[in-house]
Scaffold this active site. Structure first.
Site, PDB file in Angstrom:
ATOM      1  CE  LYS A  11       0.826   1.632   4.617  1.00 55.55           C
ATOM      2  NZ  LYS A  11       1.529   2.583   4.645  1.00 55.55           N
ATOM      3  CG  ASP A 135      -0.008   0.751   8.525  1.00 59.98           C
ATOM      4  OD1 ASP A 135      -1.331   1.974   8.927  1.00 59.98           O
ATOM      5  OD2 ASP A 135       0.894   0.278   8.088  1.00 59.98           O
TER       6      ASP A 135
END
Ligand code: C5P
Length: 282
Positions: A11, A135
Site C-alpha cells: 500500500k 495498518d
C-alpha cells in the site's frame, strides 16, 4: 481444503496527517490508503504434520514475524495448535512504509480463517488484526480507503488512480515507533472525504495540500529521501510523496514512458517498481 495461496499486496499513503496523541500511546491519524496490487508477497499455507515457517528472506524466519504472530493469536483465541507449513515469498521491501509485514499478517488471518473454518467475521478480524498492528485492518480488504483512528476506522472509497505509480526505496529502514515519537500532532487542515473522490483527486494532488506529516522529521534525519522526492518532481512526476513513515517515496505519472525515464535516472541499487493503473483489477 488443504492449501491456500494468497497475494499480500503493498500500500501507499496518499496524504498522512497525525491529528492527536492518545492516552493509549498511539496517535489518531487521517490518511488515504491505496493498495498496490501488482507488488505483493506471495504466501502459501498448507496443512502439514507439524508447524513450519519459511521465507525467501531467511532473516524473517522467526516468531516475531507478523505472519507467525497472527497464527499464534488465532491459536490463543481458538485454544488450538495449527500444524501448518507456511512459506512466504517476499517482494515488498521492509521498514519501507509499504505495509508489507501488515499485509502478510492480514493474509494469514484471512487464510487461516478459511482453511480451518474458524468462522471469524470481518469485524472480529478487525479487532484481532489491531493486536498485530495499526495498518493490518486495511489489508483485510485491501481496497482504497480513508483511514482514521489508528488506521482501523476505514471508509472505503471507489477511487481508482489512473496513473503509473513509481515506487522508490533508497534502502533506508525507518522505525515507525521512532518516527511517531518525533511528531508534534496537529489537527488536519484538509478534508479527506472531499479530496479522495474520482472527481476531486486530480485537483487535490495539484493543490499542494496533500502532505505527509512524517516528511519534515524524516527528511531532517535522512536528507537523501528529501533529495529523492525533489528529483522525482524535477524528472517529471505530477506528484510525489513519502509513504507512511518512510522511506519509500512514490511518484505519479500519466504515462509508463515518463515513469520509466524517471526510474532509470535513479541509482541502480535502489528498490524500484512501477505499478500500472490497471493493476487494481488483478
Ligand atoms: O501499530 P504498529 O505496531 O504498527 O505501530 C508501531 C508503533 O508506532 C506503535 O508502538 C506506536 O508507538 C506508533 N504508532 C502510533 N500511532 C499509530 C500507529 C502507530 O503512535 N496510529
Amino acid at each position: 481444503m488443504k492449501r491456500i495461496e494468497i497475494k499480500a499486496p503493498a500500500k501507499i499513503n496518499i496524504g498522512l496527517n497525525i491529528v492527536s496523541k492518545r492516552d493509549d500511546g498511539y496517535h489518531n491519524l487521517e490518511t488515504f490508503f491505496y493498495p498496490i496490487h501488482d507488488l505483493y508477497d506471495y504466501i502459501t499455507f498448507e496443512k502439514a504434520d507439524k508447524f513450519s515457517f519459511t521465507c525467501t528472506d531467511a532473516s524473517l524466519e522467526n516468531e516475531s514475524n507478523l505472519i507467525v504472530k497472527a497464527l499464534r493469536i488465532l491459536e490463543d483465541i481458538k485454544k488450538t495448535h495449527f500444524n501448518i507449513a507456511i512459506h512466504c515469498e517476499k517482494h515488498i521491501p521492509m521498514g519501507a512504509g509499504l505495509g508489507g509485514g501488515s499485509s502478510d499478517a492480514a493474509a494469514a488471518l484471512i487464510s487461516l480463517n478459511e482453511l480451518y473454518q474458524l468462522n471469524l467475521k470481518y469485524e472480529e478480524l478487525v479487532t484481532i488484526s489491531l493486536l498485530i498492528g495499526s495498518d493490518v485492518p486495511f489489508f483485510l480488504k485491501s481496497k482504497p480507503a480513508i483511514g482514521r483512528g489508528r488506521g482501523e476506522i476505514l471508509t472505503h472509497v471507489d477511487l481508482e488512480i489512473n496513473k503509473f505509480i513509481l515506487l522508490i526505496n533508497p534502502n533506508i529502514h525507518i522505525s515507525t515507533k521512532e518516527a511517531f515519537s518525533r511528531i508534534k500532532p496537529e489537527p488536519s487542515n484538509i478534508d479527506y472525504s472531499k479530496y479522495f473522490t474520482p472527481a476531486s483527486f486530480q485537483s487535490g494532488i495539484k493543490s499542494g495540500n496533500i502532505r505527509n506529516d512524517f516528511e519534515a522529521s524524516v527528511f531532517e534525519f535522512h536528507p537523501e529521501i528529501k533529495e529523492l522526492k525533489e528529483r522525482l518532481i524535477a524528472n517529471g512526476a505530477e506528484f510525489a510523496l513519502m509513504s507512511g513513515s518512510g522511506s519509500t517515496v512514490y511518484a505519479l505519472f500519466s504515462s509508463s514512458e515518463e515513469a520509466i525515464i524517471a526510474r532509470d535516472l535513479l541509482p541502480d541499487g535502489y528498490f524500484k517498481f512501477i505499478s500500472r493503473p490497471d493493476s487494481y483489477f488483478h
